[in-house]
Design a protein around this motif. Sequence first.
Motif, PDB file in Angstrom:
ATOM      1  N   GLY A 133       0.792  -1.229   0.000  1.00  0.00           N
ATOM      2  CA  GLY A 133       0.000   0.000   0.000  1.00  0.00           C
ATOM      3  C   GLY A 133       0.819   1.270   0.000  1.00  0.00           C
ATOM      4  O   GLY A 133       0.279   2.349  -0.247  1.00  0.00           O
ATOM      5  N   PHE A 153      -0.208  -5.728  -2.680  1.00  0.00           N
ATOM      6  CA  PHE A 153      -0.488  -6.411  -1.413  1.00  0.00           C
ATOM      7  C   PHE A 153       0.332  -7.696  -1.313  1.00  0.00           C
ATOM      8  O   PHE A 153       0.537  -8.403  -2.297  1.00  0.00           O
ATOM      9  CB  PHE A 153      -1.978  -6.708  -1.292  1.00  0.00           C
ATOM     10  N   ARG A 197     -10.915  -4.866  -1.266  1.00  0.00           N
ATOM     11  CA  ARG A 197      -9.492  -4.592  -1.013  1.00  0.00           C
ATOM     12  C   ARG A 197      -9.284  -4.302   0.476  1.00  0.00           C
ATOM     13  O   ARG A 197     -10.065  -3.577   1.094  1.00  0.00           O
ATOM     14  CB  ARG A 197      -9.022  -3.402  -1.866  1.00  0.00           C
ATOM     15  N   TYR A 199      -7.826  -3.011   4.206  1.00  0.00           N
ATOM     16  CA  TYR A 199      -7.463  -1.708   4.779  1.00  0.00           C
ATOM     17  C   TYR A 199      -7.125  -1.922   6.244  1.00  0.00           C
ATOM     18  O   TYR A 199      -7.343  -3.009   6.800  1.00  0.00           O
ATOM     19  CB  TYR A 199      -8.618  -0.709   4.630  1.00  0.00           C
ATOM     20  N   LYS A 200      -6.574  -0.871   6.881  1.00  0.00           N
ATOM     21  CA  LYS A 200      -6.210  -1.001   8.310  1.00  0.00           C
ATOM     22  C   LYS A 200      -7.453  -0.976   9.182  1.00  0.00           C
ATOM     23  O   LYS A 200      -7.749  -1.935   9.900  1.00  0.00           O
ATOM     24  CB  LYS A 200      -5.285   0.162   8.703  1.00  0.00           C
ATOM     25  N   GLU A 315     -12.436   1.335  -4.829  1.00  0.00           N
ATOM     26  CA  GLU A 315     -11.562   0.993  -3.688  1.00  0.00           C
ATOM     27  C   GLU A 315     -10.091   1.246  -4.025  1.00  0.00           C
ATOM     28  O   GLU A 315      -9.311   1.653  -3.163  1.00  0.00           O
ATOM     29  CB  GLU A 315     -11.754  -0.471  -3.301  1.00  0.00           C
ATOM     30  N   TYR A 316      -9.718   1.011  -5.268  1.00  0.00           N
ATOM     31  CA  TYR A 316      -8.329   1.228  -5.700  1.00  0.00           C
ATOM     32  C   TYR A 316      -7.945   2.705  -5.546  1.00  0.00           C
ATOM     33  O   TYR A 316      -6.883   3.033  -5.001  1.00  0.00           O
ATOM     34  CB  TYR A 316      -8.189   0.764  -7.143  1.00  0.00           C
ATOM     35  N   ARG A 318      -9.520   4.808  -3.628  1.00  0.00           N
ATOM     36  CA  ARG A 318      -9.601   5.072  -2.178  1.00  0.00           C
ATOM     37  C   ARG A 318      -8.263   4.781  -1.507  1.00  0.00           C
ATOM     38  O   ARG A 318      -7.795   5.544  -0.652  1.00  0.00           O
ATOM     39  CB  ARG A 318     -10.689   4.189  -1.572  1.00  0.00           C
ATOM     40  N   ASP A 319      -7.617   3.677  -1.923  1.00  0.00           N
ATOM     41  CA  ASP A 319      -6.349   3.286  -1.309  1.00  0.00           C
ATOM     42  C   ASP A 319      -5.243   4.296  -1.583  1.00  0.00           C
ATOM     43  O   ASP A 319      -4.244   4.332  -0.862  1.00  0.00           O
ATOM     44  CB  ASP A 319      -5.923   1.895  -1.802  1.00  0.00           C
ATOM     45  N   THR A 374      -6.044   3.554   5.146  1.00  0.00           N
ATOM     46  CA  THR A 374      -5.612   2.588   4.129  1.00  0.00           C
ATOM     47  C   THR A 374      -4.426   1.764   4.617  1.00  0.00           C
ATOM     48  O   THR A 374      -3.707   2.157   5.539  1.00  0.00           O
ATOM     49  CB  THR A 374      -5.241   3.304   2.820  1.00  0.00           C
ATOM     50  N   LEU A 375      -4.231   0.656   3.916  1.00  0.00           N
ATOM     51  CA  LEU A 375      -3.143  -0.256   4.260  1.00  0.00           C
ATOM     52  C   LEU A 375      -1.824   0.338   3.752  1.00  0.00           C
ATOM     53  O   LEU A 375      -1.540   0.306   2.559  1.00  0.00           O
ATOM     54  CB  LEU A 375      -3.404  -1.612   3.598  1.00  0.00           C
ATOM     55  N   CYS A 376      -1.049   0.933   4.642  1.00  0.00           N
ATOM     56  CA  CYS A 376       0.261   1.504   4.281  1.00  0.00           C
ATOM     57  C   CYS A 376       1.000   1.775   5.586  1.00  0.00           C
ATOM     58  O   CYS A 376       0.447   1.632   6.678  1.00  0.00           O
ATOM     59  CB  CYS A 376       0.110   2.789   3.461  1.00  0.00           C
TER      60      CYS A 376
END
Length: 589
Positions: A133, A153, A197, A199-200, A315-316, A318-319, A374-376
């Motif tokens: 992410g 991912f 997708r 996410y945190k 969602e893409y 959004r990330d 987001t996942l990062c």
Amino acid sequence: MVMQGRVIKVSGPLIVAENMADCKMFDVVRVSENKLIGEIIELRGDKASIQVYEETSGLGVGDQVESTYSPLSVELAPGLLEGIFDGIQRPLQEVYKNYGDRIGRGIKITNLDHEKLWDFKPVVKVGDKVSAGDIIGEVQETSIISHKIMVPFGVEGQIKSINEGAYNITQTIAVISTDNGDKEVCMLQKWPVRKGRPYKTKMSPDMPMVTGQRVIDTLFPIARGGVAAVPGPFGSGKTVVQHQLAKWADADIIVYIGCGERGNEMTDVLNEFPELKDPKSGEPLMKRTVLIANTSDMPVAAREASIYTGITIAEYFRDMGYNVAIMADSTSRWAEALREMSGRLEEMPGEEGYPAYLSSRLAEFYERAGIVQTLCSGDRVGSVSAIGAVSPQGGDLSEPVAQATLRIVKVFWGLSSSLAYKRHFPAIDWIASYSLYADRLASWYNKNISADFIKLRAFAMSVLQEEAELDEIVRLVGADALSSKDRLTMETAKSIREDYLHQNAFHEVDTYASMLKQYKMLKLVYDFHRLSNEALNNDVEYVDIINLPVREKIGRAKYVPESEIEKLDQINTEIIDTLKAMINGGENA
């Protein structure tokens, strides 16, 4: 080795193939010599039921079926924006260039342009640690949107090398050293459409998605990351409402899904959006829009996939940290596709023939909306706000799709055919509609607009409710039987309806109203009503109040441009001075 199945039954878009024991649910298959795209939706022993996303005429028993052993996925990379795709992400503009104005069967075309070069600019350097992410670079996809290239991912490690310059989406732009060896990264990612997708954390919505439509922003707001339904009968303006939201909502990216709608409506969208100017940048609206066109004459099965394709693309973005608004027009046509496939599978029907899993499928779609961290490795926040139109047959909101949707969404913009026939647009019925976000957003309104805003909203709602009750009396005995105060309430309600809630989508100024303008316009009506009541208490004649010239200025306040918003303050001052003079005159008398 590719396993060969064999068709044993064809029923419209549904086929049954045998010798498919090694396949999994939702695997994509290719059917017959034409290589028609299909998806496995049921497995029984070595037999698989497959919904085919293309016309199945000409298929017969014995035709071969090849599995790709991978689920239906979308390609995510630069090239999505300004794109017009069908329900399974085939680019319609490229299809037209290569195959003409009819989508042929079994056409082979990449979902995105794999040859076009994009100018990649890295934002990390060799030696940096990255995880799934994290943004490693950017591509200026359009003049207003920068496309962030993220670590795929499941990849975590150290940047071993990173390139800069012109690359296509399949060329290696970076190499990441991981515990499992070096991983080459390109701009292209693939993601299965039926899987959300990751996410945190999902956060609680705390700010509105401002749409510029007064009846929505003031009375029935939707939160950023929220979900809303727009049900209404034919001709009540569902599509126009969604077009207005696509044009004016304060989202960074718009994903518009025409799911089973008439072809001419989608043609209007395709013609209109490139000409519309984005209010924030002045650039064409298409530069931040993805269109998915799956019209009513396209294969039914692809209609079911189009909703998932759209939400995955949303969602893409959004990330990347963008706020995305997704418009689905309409989920009823999507549900009809579910019903048709369910019937062909010979499943036990639920209410009105819809499958028993209708509610859970609708919930799966709407639950993918939200505002998330987001996942990062940082604290990036992005959101997806989902707005689905519902087209109940005959306007009957008790039918299964409308009822299942209402149990899921928190905002209900009920469209009324009687308001539409009176040419009142947006035809959102203020008695039937509701928003469960209004109380949660109160602190945002207090902080960013005015501490009075919630009070003004409550005033407008109560006056409209009172009008509905008084209307029964007026119908029975006439308006003359009402007291002066009740007649004033009816006049105020009329002003709220006609001067405030009615909005002309095709008027240059009235098509959009900022939150500040909405507040100032509503304050004009509130102050007029408050001081008029005071004047009535001081024996001022009702007729004298109603005939005041300043009332016409209240009616024309909607046409005051945003650049001249101070004129509304001048009108307010005139209202207060005029009515206070009448009150003082009444007291002296």
